[in-house]
Scaffold this motif. Structure first.
Motif, PDB file in Angstrom:
ATOM      1  N   GLY A  76       0.815  -1.206   0.000  1.00  0.00           N
ATOM      2  CA  GLY A  76       0.000   0.000   0.000  1.00  0.00           C
ATOM      3  C   GLY A  76       0.853   1.261   0.000  1.00  0.00           C
ATOM      4  O   GLY A  76       0.548   2.236  -0.697  1.00  0.00           O
ATOM      5  N   ALA A  77       1.937   1.232   0.759  1.00  0.00           N
ATOM      6  CA  ALA A  77       2.833   2.387   0.817  1.00  0.00           C
ATOM      7  C   ALA A  77       3.524   2.610  -0.525  1.00  0.00           C
ATOM      8  O   ALA A  77       3.700   3.751  -0.968  1.00  0.00           O
ATOM      9  CB  ALA A  77       3.879   2.171   1.911  1.00  0.00           C
ATOM     10  N   VAL A  78       3.913   1.517  -1.179  1.00  0.00           N
ATOM     11  CA  VAL A  78       4.573   1.622  -2.489  1.00  0.00           C
ATOM     12  C   VAL A  78       3.606   2.182  -3.534  1.00  0.00           C
ATOM     13  O   VAL A  78       3.960   3.022  -4.348  1.00  0.00           O
ATOM     14  CB  VAL A  78       5.102   0.240  -2.924  1.00  0.00           C
ATOM     15  CG1 VAL A  78       5.503   0.234  -4.386  1.00  0.00           C
ATOM     16  CG2 VAL A  78       6.285  -0.165  -2.053  1.00  0.00           C
ATOM     17  N   LEU A  79       2.354   1.732  -3.477  1.00  0.00           N
ATOM     18  CA  LEU A  79       1.372   2.151  -4.488  1.00  0.00           C
ATOM     19  C   LEU A  79       0.803   3.544  -4.214  1.00  0.00           C
ATOM     20  O   LEU A  79       0.625   4.335  -5.125  1.00  0.00           O
ATOM     21  CB  LEU A  79       0.225   1.133  -4.535  1.00  0.00           C
ATOM     22  CG  LEU A  79       0.517  -0.160  -5.298  1.00  0.00           C
ATOM     23  CD1 LEU A  79      -0.565  -1.193  -5.044  1.00  0.00           C
ATOM     24  CD2 LEU A  79       0.641   0.101  -6.796  1.00  0.00           C
ATOM     25  N   PHE A 120       3.662   7.832   0.799  1.00  0.00           N
ATOM     26  CA  PHE A 120       3.755   8.038   2.241  1.00  0.00           C
ATOM     27  C   PHE A 120       2.568   8.834   2.773  1.00  0.00           C
ATOM     28  O   PHE A 120       1.907   8.443   3.733  1.00  0.00           O
ATOM     29  CB  PHE A 120       5.075   8.759   2.550  1.00  0.00           C
ATOM     30  CG  PHE A 120       5.195   9.199   3.973  1.00  0.00           C
ATOM     31  CD1 PHE A 120       5.103  10.543   4.322  1.00  0.00           C
ATOM     32  CD2 PHE A 120       5.416   8.272   4.988  1.00  0.00           C
ATOM     33  CE1 PHE A 120       5.232  10.945   5.644  1.00  0.00           C
ATOM     34  CE2 PHE A 120       5.538   8.672   6.308  1.00  0.00           C
ATOM     35  CZ  PHE A 120       5.440  10.013   6.638  1.00  0.00           C
ATOM     36  N   ALA A 121       2.294   9.979   2.185  1.00  0.00           N
ATOM     37  CA  ALA A 121       1.273  10.892   2.726  1.00  0.00           C
ATOM     38  C   ALA A 121      -0.094  10.238   2.758  1.00  0.00           C
ATOM     39  O   ALA A 121      -0.851  10.378   3.720  1.00  0.00           O
ATOM     40  CB  ALA A 121       1.242  12.171   1.898  1.00  0.00           C
ATOM     41  N   TRP A 166      -1.751   7.153   7.528  1.00  0.00           N
ATOM     42  CA  TRP A 166      -2.763   6.881   8.547  1.00  0.00           C
ATOM     43  C   TRP A 166      -3.321   5.471   8.433  1.00  0.00           C
ATOM     44  O   TRP A 166      -3.739   4.897   9.439  1.00  0.00           O
ATOM     45  CB  TRP A 166      -3.886   7.927   8.492  1.00  0.00           C
ATOM     46  CG  TRP A 166      -3.364   9.250   8.929  1.00  0.00           C
ATOM     47  CD1 TRP A 166      -3.178  10.355   8.154  1.00  0.00           C
ATOM     48  CD2 TRP A 166      -2.893   9.590  10.229  1.00  0.00           C
ATOM     49  NE1 TRP A 166      -2.624  11.368   8.894  1.00  0.00           N
ATOM     50  CE2 TRP A 166      -2.443  10.928  10.174  1.00  0.00           C
ATOM     51  CE3 TRP A 166      -2.812   8.903  11.443  1.00  0.00           C
ATOM     52  CZ2 TRP A 166      -1.926  11.590  11.278  1.00  0.00           C
ATOM     53  CZ3 TRP A 166      -2.291   9.571  12.555  1.00  0.00           C
ATOM     54  CH2 TRP A 166      -1.857  10.886  12.458  1.00  0.00           C
ATOM     55  N   TRP A 167      -3.300   4.906   7.242  1.00  0.00           N
ATOM     56  CA  TRP A 167      -3.695   3.509   7.110  1.00  0.00           C
ATOM     57  C   TRP A 167      -2.702   2.597   7.835  1.00  0.00           C
ATOM     58  O   TRP A 167      -3.092   1.601   8.438  1.00  0.00           O
ATOM     59  CB  TRP A 167      -3.770   3.101   5.636  1.00  0.00           C
ATOM     60  CG  TRP A 167      -5.089   3.379   5.031  1.00  0.00           C
ATOM     61  CD1 TRP A 167      -5.400   4.326   4.107  1.00  0.00           C
ATOM     62  CD2 TRP A 167      -6.311   2.701   5.325  1.00  0.00           C
ATOM     63  NE1 TRP A 167      -6.734   4.295   3.813  1.00  0.00           N
ATOM     64  CE2 TRP A 167      -7.322   3.307   4.547  1.00  0.00           C
ATOM     65  CE3 TRP A 167      -6.670   1.648   6.169  1.00  0.00           C
ATOM     66  CZ2 TRP A 167      -8.645   2.895   4.581  1.00  0.00           C
ATOM     67  CZ3 TRP A 167      -7.986   1.244   6.208  1.00  0.00           C
ATOM     68  CH2 TRP A 167      -8.966   1.856   5.414  1.00  0.00           C
ATOM     69  N   ALA A 168      -1.434   2.952   7.801  1.00  0.00           N
ATOM     70  CA  ALA A 168      -0.405   2.175   8.487  1.00  0.00           C
ATOM     71  C   ALA A 168      -0.644   2.204   9.995  1.00  0.00           C
ATOM     72  O   ALA A 168      -0.576   1.175  10.675  1.00  0.00           O
ATOM     73  CB  ALA A 168       0.989   2.720   8.163  1.00  0.00           C
ATOM     74  N   VAL A 169      -0.955   3.379  10.512  1.00  0.00           N
ATOM     75  CA  VAL A 169      -1.218   3.517  11.956  1.00  0.00           C
ATOM     76  C   VAL A 169      -2.462   2.720  12.330  1.00  0.00           C
ATOM     77  O   VAL A 169      -2.483   1.977  13.314  1.00  0.00           O
ATOM     78  CB  VAL A 169      -1.393   5.006  12.334  1.00  0.00           C
ATOM     79  CG1 VAL A 169      -1.812   5.140  13.790  1.00  0.00           C
ATOM     80  CG2 VAL A 169      -0.102   5.768  12.093  1.00  0.00           C
TER      81      VAL A 169
END
Lengths: 170, 232
Positions: A42-45, A48-49, A53-56
């Motif tokens: 998800g981060a690659v696609l 970062f910005a 929040w999805w990561a958190v």
């Protein structure tokens, strides 16, 4: 709203598979980390910005579902997403040469970060490190874990990419 | 949060267990014939041993009643299905589909086959509970050999194995000895089977003996366990 719902369903499915399917298939270490690979993909696609929040959120939900200290996986996923942000998204999504090597490097780095932080948490809880890094931190175990994660990453990447194009998500 | 995952985890866990079992069976067909032959001869030896043990069991019942110990079949057990495991594959815990609504409380022992100890309940929700396995590094249980002569502590080793620790140098222990819970402390019933000693060596400081214990359980294959609520 559509994107949030679909990402939540994918995250939910990844957690269910990670806790109720993969341990039965792998019968103990090493086991790939499907949720981590979903966050990495998800981060690659998305970048970062967008994915921060999805990561958190994914980390918090994962911690609640796996009886882990809340915030631990959020920290791991944040570090992973932050590391990805240093590289050009355009370069990283190319499946040729440097792009592919970068993706495998992301997988290896995130696997190592995850195992180090989880390992330190275990050591902190039991108040001893003796005997931990031998059986669990060996090069063979890490290599196998990275191999499994590489396969899972490309699966997650393909699924996310297909899902985004199918549902026309930006 | 656990309630949200529970129904899906139950379904996926059951399907995965069946698929795993089927896969293993298909892969082992060639070996089944040899195993069958070996098992037939073992069975005959066990039948003879069983006859001898029936006498021993009768004597055991009499002695236990004399010592006011809990009879083995007088526990209130709650059957529970395993719905998920430690996702890091470290063999540290299981999650079961019984919780406080079913009378489950922290500290209760979890067994299979009525007498093989799996672990203890560590965390309880309304509908689910987390079971800390014996292999978890935070797990410590008072134990002894089956003859009661050698006492020590069972502790887990990072999800990989079980160590019978703090055995006095003057106590006798050898490979093949059975290890059971000693009941010291009153939290875990006495006599629950833990495993068999595989190896004996000194502790790092040479003050105690340590034994590596092998459990007969394959935790990753567990589907149903029993929580000991109390004695009948």
């Amino acid at each position: 709203m559509k994107k949030k719902f679909i990402y939540f369903v994918i995250l939910f499915s990844a957690i269910v598979l990670q806790t109720s399917v993969l341990p039965l298939i792998f019968h103990g270490r090493p086991v790939g980390d499907l949720v981590l690979m979903f966050v990495l993909a998800g981060a690659v696609l998305d970048g970062f910005a967008t994915f921060l929040w999805w990561a958190v959120f994914a980390g918090a939900v994962y911690d609640f579902a796996t009886y882990t200290t809340v915030g631990l996986h959020s920290l791991i996923f944040l570090l992973v997403v932050y590391s990805v942000s240093f590289f050009s998204r355009r370069l990283s999504v190319e499946f040729k040469g440097v792009g592919l090597a970068l993706l495998i490097l992301f997988v290896a780095a995130s696997s190592v970060i995850s195992q180090i932080i989880l390992g330190w948490q275990t050591i902190f809880e039991v108040q001893k490190a003796h005997g931990f890094f031998g059986p669990l931190g060996g090069l063979g175990v890490f290599s196998l874990e990275i191999s499994y994660n590489t396969i899972l990453f490309f699966v997650c990447f393909a699924i996310l990419k297909k899902t985004k194009s199918f549902f026309t998500i930006e | 949060m656990g309630l949200l995952f529970l129904p899906f985890q139950k379904v996926f866990y059951s399907v995965s267990a069946v698929a795993d079992g089927t896969g293993e069976f298909l892969g082992s067909i060639g070996q089944l014939k040899n195993d069958n032959k070996k098992l037939l001869s073992e069975n005959q030896a066990l039948l003879a041993r069983s006859a001898m043990l029936q006498d021993v069991e009768s004597e055991n019942v009499i002695l236990r009643s004399q010592l006011n110990l809990l009879p083995r079949d007088h526990w209130n057990l709650v059957a529970a299905s395993v719905v998920s495991q430690d996702p890091q594959g470290m063999g540290n815990w299981l999650e079961i589909d019984r919780g406080s609504d079913d009378g489950i409380a922290v500290g209760m022992s979890v067994v299979v086959s009525n007498s093989i100890l799996v672990g203890r309940v560590q965390q309880v929700n309304a509908k689910t509970a987390q079971v800390l396995l014996l292999t978890n590094s935070k797990s410590t249980i008072n134990a002894s050999t089956s003859d009661g002569g050698t006492k020590g502590i069972i502790r887990g080793e990072y999800g990989l194995g079980i160590i019978f620790d703090m055995i006095l140098q003057t106590d006798s222990i050898k490979t093949g000895d059975d290890v059971v819970t000693s009941g010291v402390g009153g939290e875990i019933p006495k006599g629950l089977y833990v495993g068999t000693v595989q190896e004996v060596h000194d502790s790092d400081d040479h003050l105690f003996q340590q034994a590596v214990v092998t459990s007969p359980l394959q935790v990753s294959k567990l589907q149903v366990v029993f929580v000991i609520k109390d004695a009948k």
